[in-house]
Design a protein around this motif. Structure first.
Motif, PDB file in Angstrom:
ATOM      1  N   LEU A 182      -0.990  -3.591  -5.683  1.00 23.03           N
ATOM      2  CA  LEU A 182      -0.394  -2.320  -5.238  1.00 23.03           C
ATOM      3  C   LEU A 182      -1.781  -1.268  -5.036  1.00 23.03           C
ATOM      4  O   LEU A 182      -2.482  -1.072  -5.827  1.00 23.03           O
ATOM      5  CB  LEU A 182       0.596  -1.585  -6.123  1.00 23.03           C
ATOM      6  N   GLY A 183      -2.037  -1.238  -3.607  1.00 18.73           N
ATOM      7  CA  GLY A 183      -3.173  -0.454  -3.219  1.00 18.73           C
ATOM      8  C   GLY A 183      -2.787   1.224  -3.051  1.00 18.73           C
ATOM      9  O   GLY A 183      -1.863   1.312  -2.228  1.00 18.73           O
ATOM     10  N   VAL A 184      -3.511   2.142  -3.613  1.00 22.44           N
ATOM     11  CA  VAL A 184      -2.836   3.524  -3.553  1.00 22.44           C
ATOM     12  C   VAL A 184      -4.339   4.141  -2.529  1.00 22.44           C
ATOM     13  O   VAL A 184      -5.349   4.132  -3.228  1.00 22.44           O
ATOM     14  CB  VAL A 184      -2.586   4.125  -4.720  1.00 22.44           C
ATOM     15  N   THR A 205       0.755  -1.277  -0.036  1.00 25.20           N
ATOM     16  CA  THR A 205       0.089  -0.163   0.128  1.00 25.20           C
ATOM     17  C   THR A 205       0.794   1.220  -0.148  1.00 25.20           C
ATOM     18  O   THR A 205       1.852   1.273   0.591  1.00 25.20           O
ATOM     19  CB  THR A 205      -0.889  -0.048   1.265  1.00 25.20           C
ATOM     20  N   LYS A 206       0.498   2.134  -0.572  1.00 20.14           N
ATOM     21  CA  LYS A 206       0.883   3.632  -0.676  1.00 20.14           C
ATOM     22  C   LYS A 206       0.152   4.601  -0.610  1.00 20.14           C
ATOM     23  O   LYS A 206      -0.973   4.339  -1.059  1.00 20.14           O
ATOM     24  CB  LYS A 206       1.756   3.566  -1.916  1.00 20.14           C
ATOM     25  N   GLY A 207       0.439   5.622   0.187  1.00 17.82           N
ATOM     26  CA  GLY A 207      -0.430   6.928   0.403  1.00 17.82           C
ATOM     27  C   GLY A 207      -0.154   7.802  -0.895  1.00 17.82           C
ATOM     28  O   GLY A 207       0.872   7.820  -1.508  1.00 17.82           O
ATOM     29  N   ALA A 208      -1.337   8.160  -1.782  1.00 16.80           N
ATOM     30  CA  ALA A 208      -1.211   9.084  -2.763  1.00 16.80           C
ATOM     31  C   ALA A 208      -0.273  10.195  -2.714  1.00 16.80           C
ATOM     32  O   ALA A 208       0.504  10.486  -3.714  1.00 16.80           O
ATOM     33  CB  ALA A 208      -2.690   9.481  -3.254  1.00 16.80           C
ATOM     34  N   ARG A 209      -0.340  10.813  -1.520  1.00 21.48           N
ATOM     35  CA  ARG A 209       0.725  11.882  -1.411  1.00 21.48           C
ATOM     36  C   ARG A 209       2.093  11.445  -1.419  1.00 21.48           C
ATOM     37  O   ARG A 209       2.705  12.280  -2.137  1.00 21.48           O
ATOM     38  CB  ARG A 209       0.422  12.714  -0.107  1.00 21.48           C
ATOM     39  N   GLY A 210       2.433  10.340  -0.805  1.00 18.08           N
ATOM     40  CA  GLY A 210       3.704   9.869  -0.999  1.00 18.08           C
ATOM     41  C   GLY A 210       4.182   9.386  -2.149  1.00 18.08           C
ATOM     42  O   GLY A 210       5.111   9.493  -2.677  1.00 18.08           O
TER      43      GLY A 210
END
Length: 171
Positions: free
Chosen positions: A114-116, A84-89
């Motif tokens: 991959l989950g955003v 998972t990744k944060g959209a801002r990151g």
């Protein structure tokens, strides 16, 4: 694939499953133990590890979680890496495709999911599947990194063999 410490006194403390893969790199054979996030298997392959196996989860889409384990041999299922990744990151730093690729390569994982998310909300289109080949394309050339790793492992092996009581000479 083997379940981690199945049947041992510490099995209840372990909340994940592992794969052990043989990897050959620069003439060295490595046994790599990797944590497995998910496995897509034929129905009936995995055996639930307790009677209340299916646990509903609260996410944007319905998801049931099952703690289970089994030996999964070639052709019985494919291992999946979940990230998972944060959209801002992602906007600021992007995705470390090379790290994802090397992890998948050594663990024998076939697919990345991959989950955003934005503040924990994955939305309708925030989950992206990638094959190992697609991750490799995104990662670019990893040959130099693998070459450095092989050189380092060779030096470690030589040092271990040179120590009193060190590793036996491989045949």
């Amino acid at each position: 694939m083997t379940s981690a410490l199945e049947g041992s006194p510490v099995a209840e403390e372990v909340s994940c499953y592992h794969a052990v893969n043989e990897v050959r790199l620069g003439g060295i054979v490595l046994l790599v133990r990797a944590e497995i996030d998910a496995c897509m298997c034929a129905p009936g392959t995995l055996r639930p590890s307790h009677s209340d196996a299916w646990i509903p989860q609260k996410f944007s889409d319905p998801l049931d979680l099952c703690r289970a384990g089994a030996f999964v041999g070639p052709g019985q299922g494919s291992m999946i890496e979940l990230k998972t990744k944060g959209a801002r990151g992602m906007r600021a730093r992007g995705v470390d495709w090379k790290a994802f690729y090397l992890q998948m390569l050594f663990s024998g994982t076939d697919q990345l999911i991959l989950g955003v998310h934005s503040d924990g909300d994955f939305g309708r289109d925030g989950v992206w599947p990638y094959s190992l080949d697609q991750v490799a394309q995104q990662a670019g050339d990893t040959g130099a990194d693998l070459g450095r790793l092989a050189g380092l492992l060779s030096r470690i092996l030589a040092a271990a063999r040179g120590m009193p009581g060190g590793a036996a000479q491989a045949s």
